[in-house]
Scaffold this motif. Structure first.
Motif, PDB file in Angstrom:
ATOM      1  N   ALA A 402       0.816  -1.231   0.000  1.00  0.00           N
ATOM      2  CA  ALA A 402       0.000   0.000   0.000  1.00  0.00           C
ATOM      3  C   ALA A 402       0.843   1.272   0.000  1.00  0.00           C
ATOM      4  O   ALA A 402       1.955   1.295   0.528  1.00  0.00           O
ATOM      5  CB  ALA A 402      -0.912  -0.013   1.220  1.00  0.00           C
ATOM      6  N   GLU A 407      -3.235   6.156   1.434  1.00  0.00           N
ATOM      7  CA  GLU A 407      -4.377   5.299   1.780  1.00  0.00           C
ATOM      8  C   GLU A 407      -4.773   5.368   3.255  1.00  0.00           C
ATOM      9  O   GLU A 407      -5.892   5.028   3.621  1.00  0.00           O
ATOM     10  CB  GLU A 407      -4.070   3.848   1.381  1.00  0.00           C
ATOM     11  CG  GLU A 407      -3.959   3.688  -0.133  1.00  0.00           C
ATOM     12  CD  GLU A 407      -3.473   2.310  -0.567  1.00  0.00           C
ATOM     13  OE1 GLU A 407      -3.691   1.339   0.177  1.00  0.00           O
ATOM     14  OE2 GLU A 407      -2.864   2.218  -1.653  1.00  0.00           O
ATOM     15  N   TRP A 432      -8.099   2.806   6.883  1.00  0.00           N
ATOM     16  CA  TRP A 432      -7.316   2.432   5.698  1.00  0.00           C
ATOM     17  C   TRP A 432      -8.272   2.254   4.524  1.00  0.00           C
ATOM     18  O   TRP A 432      -9.152   1.395   4.579  1.00  0.00           O
ATOM     19  CB  TRP A 432      -6.532   1.138   5.959  1.00  0.00           C
ATOM     20  CG  TRP A 432      -5.796   0.624   4.739  1.00  0.00           C
ATOM     21  CD1 TRP A 432      -5.267   1.353   3.718  1.00  0.00           C
ATOM     22  CD2 TRP A 432      -5.519  -0.751   4.425  1.00  0.00           C
ATOM     23  NE1 TRP A 432      -4.662   0.544   2.788  1.00  0.00           N
ATOM     24  CE2 TRP A 432      -4.796  -0.756   3.196  1.00  0.00           C
ATOM     25  CE3 TRP A 432      -5.798  -1.970   5.052  1.00  0.00           C
ATOM     26  CZ2 TRP A 432      -4.361  -1.942   2.581  1.00  0.00           C
ATOM     27  CZ3 TRP A 432      -5.351  -3.143   4.458  1.00  0.00           C
ATOM     28  CH2 TRP A 432      -4.640  -3.119   3.226  1.00  0.00           C
ATOM     29  N   ASP A 433      -8.110   3.087   3.493  1.00  0.00           N
ATOM     30  CA  ASP A 433      -8.928   2.931   2.287  1.00  0.00           C
ATOM     31  C   ASP A 433      -8.083   2.231   1.248  1.00  0.00           C
ATOM     32  O   ASP A 433      -7.283   2.855   0.548  1.00  0.00           O
ATOM     33  CB  ASP A 433      -9.399   4.311   1.806  1.00  0.00           C
ATOM     34  CG  ASP A 433     -10.401   4.905   2.784  1.00  0.00           C
ATOM     35  OD1 ASP A 433     -11.500   4.330   2.918  1.00  0.00           O
ATOM     36  OD2 ASP A 433     -10.058   5.906   3.455  1.00  0.00           O
ATOM     37  N   SER A 434      -8.271   0.918   1.189  1.00  0.00           N
ATOM     38  CA  SER A 434      -7.477   0.123   0.248  1.00  0.00           C
ATOM     39  C   SER A 434      -8.173   0.108  -1.112  1.00  0.00           C
ATOM     40  O   SER A 434      -9.381  -0.141  -1.181  1.00  0.00           O
ATOM     41  CB  SER A 434      -7.354  -1.300   0.785  1.00  0.00           C
ATOM     42  OG  SER A 434      -7.125  -2.203  -0.268  1.00  0.00           O
ATOM     43  N   PRO A 435      -7.448   0.388  -2.218  1.00  0.00           N
ATOM     44  CA  PRO A 435      -8.086   0.351  -3.538  1.00  0.00           C
ATOM     45  C   PRO A 435      -8.690  -1.027  -3.823  1.00  0.00           C
ATOM     46  O   PRO A 435      -9.707  -1.133  -4.503  1.00  0.00           O
ATOM     47  CB  PRO A 435      -6.939   0.640  -4.509  1.00  0.00           C
ATOM     48  CG  PRO A 435      -5.835   1.195  -3.683  1.00  0.00           C
ATOM     49  CD  PRO A 435      -6.032   0.726  -2.289  1.00  0.00           C
TER      50      PRO A 435
END
Ligand code: C2E
Ligand code: CA
Ligand code: CA
Length: 650
Positions: A402, A407, A432-435
């Motif tokens: 990441a 993120e 946590w904004d994970s793609p």
């Protein structure tokens, strides 16, 4: 009297010694190799002698007697050859050697009489052959009989005695000279034989001693010296062996790993010697419940049980629970009754674990779950756990790839004073904004990052972002930030945290660092030292999730704390749950006694709030006031300085 002793000694010397079983077996083994050779030499030389007398002596002497002797000898050869790969019992070896001892005399007499019987039939050459035959054959027989001293002596006495007496009696100078020669050679050989036999005997005895010693060393190396149970080394060796067996027989194999709950506080409170005695008691109970060979101490308060061919899962778990229940019974010690419990994790081959490592790791994983969810009971590793492990591995690999600066973000949950609804401060919570995965909860990714040893790389951007946001707030507001044990158990981690705090420009005296009780169980000394350093910097230190970590009071007093945060699990419906109510009440009293602030987490309803107010709680946090807010809503919330009921879970 002396005569009697001498006779007894002679008798002992000429018979097979029975007192050393290992010596008997070694003699027997040497004989199985040497006897066929002795008979081969004896028979070929005898037939050579018979040949040279073929035309001179009568056939019964040159063919009849040798045939008879050959037949007898071949029977013996057959016996020794057949048993050449045999591991004899001492009993069997003794009787075989006794028979050899007795037969040695008979065979010696038979061959001696036969060769004397040939003497009258020949000329000087053939008589010399007889002399040569007797002298040389007996030497080879003595060598072959070397490891049975008595038999070698009997043969020498009979053959050489008769030979010397006979050849001296001929008064023929050559024969007399040969007789003297043979006598001297045999005397020399006998003395060498005695020495060799003694060496052989002491070699067997010393091998016996070294075998016993290495067996003892092996036993000690595999034993836990405190409890007497088999140790970690023995555990892995036996697990491998049992696994091999289970694989070969197509059977199941269960492994249980066990940990004593509440052992650390016992050690802290009563001292190590009581802790040690408790472990001995636990081990005694455990081995009383199981076959001794299946219980192990892996170290500390960790034990293991190997169960070959276990019952079906339900019965297996109920057996394990029964063991845990027995270990939970109070321990009577001179210092008083001690109460601990034992959590167990179980994994079964080949159901969900195929190798030794997998079996151990998965039992350990189940133990972790037992400790968190079924303390004092047993948890069997199941398909959900296996799925969870796979998901964790995926999260871990995505986390490693990441772009953390981009993120990761922080949200802020207000902490409110319930007396006037004033906002005291905000707790920063990671997001946590994970793609690939979308928004991941910190409850999920923080433990994974901790296990993967990479939580430090998360802490740094999160702390920087939290401090940057808080820098803009009203100076009356405090910032709370969660640290991991891993941030504090290395000087590198600690220096990173200090560096970020100092370079942010945010006043450290407005910062509360939250640490869970379990953080201290990792490396108490190191974590305490780090916390002291942060205190000196001016930061407050809050003990997070208070009440869930089984801290002992002595330990808590040793820590430089400024605040407790009572865990949400005691707050939910506390007005209806007397146990929770009592716990919150006593935790509030404790914090007041220790002169510490106390924040009550997870307040969701008015009823809970009323109950907390009645107990004297003042600082609270929870959805009733606000979920965690994005940074840009913090200032607005604080400015409103009042309750904003909100029950949306975020
Ligand atoms: P925590 O420190 O105990 O944080 C409180 C958690 O409870 C937060 O969950 C918060 O959103 C949630 N919560 C607050 N009020 C209520 C309520 O009324 N009801 C319910 N059901 N929940 C409430 P969140 O944000 O998911 O964080 C979970 C945990 O992750 C935290 O527990 C903390 O241990 C850890 N964590 C969060 N941020 C960080 C961080 O930056 N660093 C580290 N090391 N750990 C963090
Ligand atoms: Ca916290
Ligand atoms: Ca908490």
């Amino acid at each position: 009297m002396n005569m009697q002793i001498a006779r007894r000694r002679f008798r002992d010397f000429m018979s097979v010694q029975r007192d050393n079983p290992e010596l008997l077996k070694a003699q027997y083994r040497a004989f199985t190799r040497q006897m066929p050779m002795m008979y081969f030499i004896l028979l070929t030389s005898s037939w050579a002698l018979a040949m040279t007398h073929m035309k001179l002596a009568p056939p019964w002497l040159t063919v009849g007697v040798p045939t008879l002797l050959t037949f007898g000898c071949l029977l013996r050869v057959f016996f020794w050859y057949r048993t050449r790969n045999f591991d004899p019992t001492p009993e069997l070896a003794y009787f075989a050697l006794l028979r050899t001892n007795r037969l040695a005399g008979g065979i010696a007499v038979a061959f001696t009489l036969w060769s004397f019987a040939l003497v009258p039939y020949g000329d000087a050459y053939t008589r010399s052959h007889v002399a040569f035959y007797m002298a040389i054959t007996v030497i080879s027989c003595i060598f072959c009989l070397m490891y049975l001293r008595s038999a070698a002596f009997i043969v020498t006495l009979i053959v050489n005695g008769a030979f010397i007496a006979f050849f001296i009696s001929t008064a023929q100078p050559t024969f007399v000279a040969i007789a003297v020669n043979v006598f001297l050679v045999c005397t020399g050989m006998m003395s060498i034989l005695l020495t060799n036999y003694r060496n052989f005997e002491s070699m067997v005895v010393s091998k016996q001693r070294s075998d016993a010693l290495s067996a003892e060393n092996f036993r000690l190396a595999n034993l836990d010296s405190l409890t007497g149970l088999a140790n970690r080394r023995a555990f892995f060796a036996q697990l491998e062996a049992e696994l091999e067996k289970a694989r070969a027989n197509g059977q199941r194999l269960a492994l249980g790993v066990m940990d004593i709950d509440g052992f650390k506080p016992v050690n802290d409170l009563y001292g190590h010697s009581v802790g040690d005695r408790l472990l001995v008691e636990v081990a005694n109970r455990l081995s009383g419940l199981l076959k001794a060979s299946t219980a192990f101490r892996l170290g500390g308060d960790e034990f293991a049980i190997i169960a070959p061919v276990p019952p079906e899962d339900d019965e297996l778990v109920s057996n394990a629970n029964a063991i845990s229940a027995q270990l939970k019974e109070a321990y009577q010690m001179p210092e008083g009754m001690i109460h601990v419990s034992a959590s167990m994790g179980i994994a079964v081959f080949p159901d969900l674990a195929l190798s030794r490592e997998q079996l151990f790791d998965r039992a350990d994983y189940a133990l972790y779950h037992a400790k968190n969810k079924r303390r004092g009971g047993a948890v069997l590793f199941n398909a959900d756990h296996a799925k969870q492990i796979n998901c964790d591995a995926k999260v871990e690999s995505l986390l490693k790839q990441a772009d953390l600066e981009k993120e990761l973000s922080v949200v802020f949950q207000p902490i409110v004073d319930i007396r006037d609804h004033a906002t005291i401060g905000f707790e920063a919570l990671a997001r946590w904004d994970s793609p690939a995965l979308g928004r991941v909860s910190p409850a999920r990714f923080i433990p994974i990052a901790e296990r993967a040893g990479m939580v430090g790389t998360l802490t740094r951007p999160l702390l920087r972002k939290a401090l940057n946001a808080a820098f803009e707030w009203d100076p009356s507001l405090r910032l709370a930030f969660n640290l991991s044990a891993h941030d504090l158990n290395s000087s590198e981690g600690l220096l990173g945290v200090i560096d970020i705090i100092l370079s942010s420009g945010f006043d450290p005296r407005r910062l509360d660092l939250e640490i869970t009780e379990t953080a201290f169980t990792h490396d108490f000394e190191q974590v305490t030292q780090s916390v002291e350093t942060l205190r000196r910097l001016g930061c407050g230190i809050s003990l997070d999730d208070f009440g869930t970590g089984y801290s002992s009071l002595t330990r808590l007093h040793a820590l430089p704390l400024t605040k407790f945060k009572i865990d949400r699990s005691f707050v939910t419906n506390l007005h209806q749950r007397p146990a929770s109510y009592k716990i919150v009440k006593s935790l509030l009293t404790l914090s007041a006694d220790m002169g510490l602030d106390c924040v009550i987490e997870g307040v969701e309803t008015e009823d809970e709030l009323t109950a907390i107010g009645a107990l004297g709680g003042t600082s609270v946090q929870g959805y009733l006031f606000s979920p965690p807010l994005p940074a840009d809503q913090v200032v607005e919330f604080a400015a409103r300085n009042g309750r904003r009921p909100c029950k949306i879970a975020v």
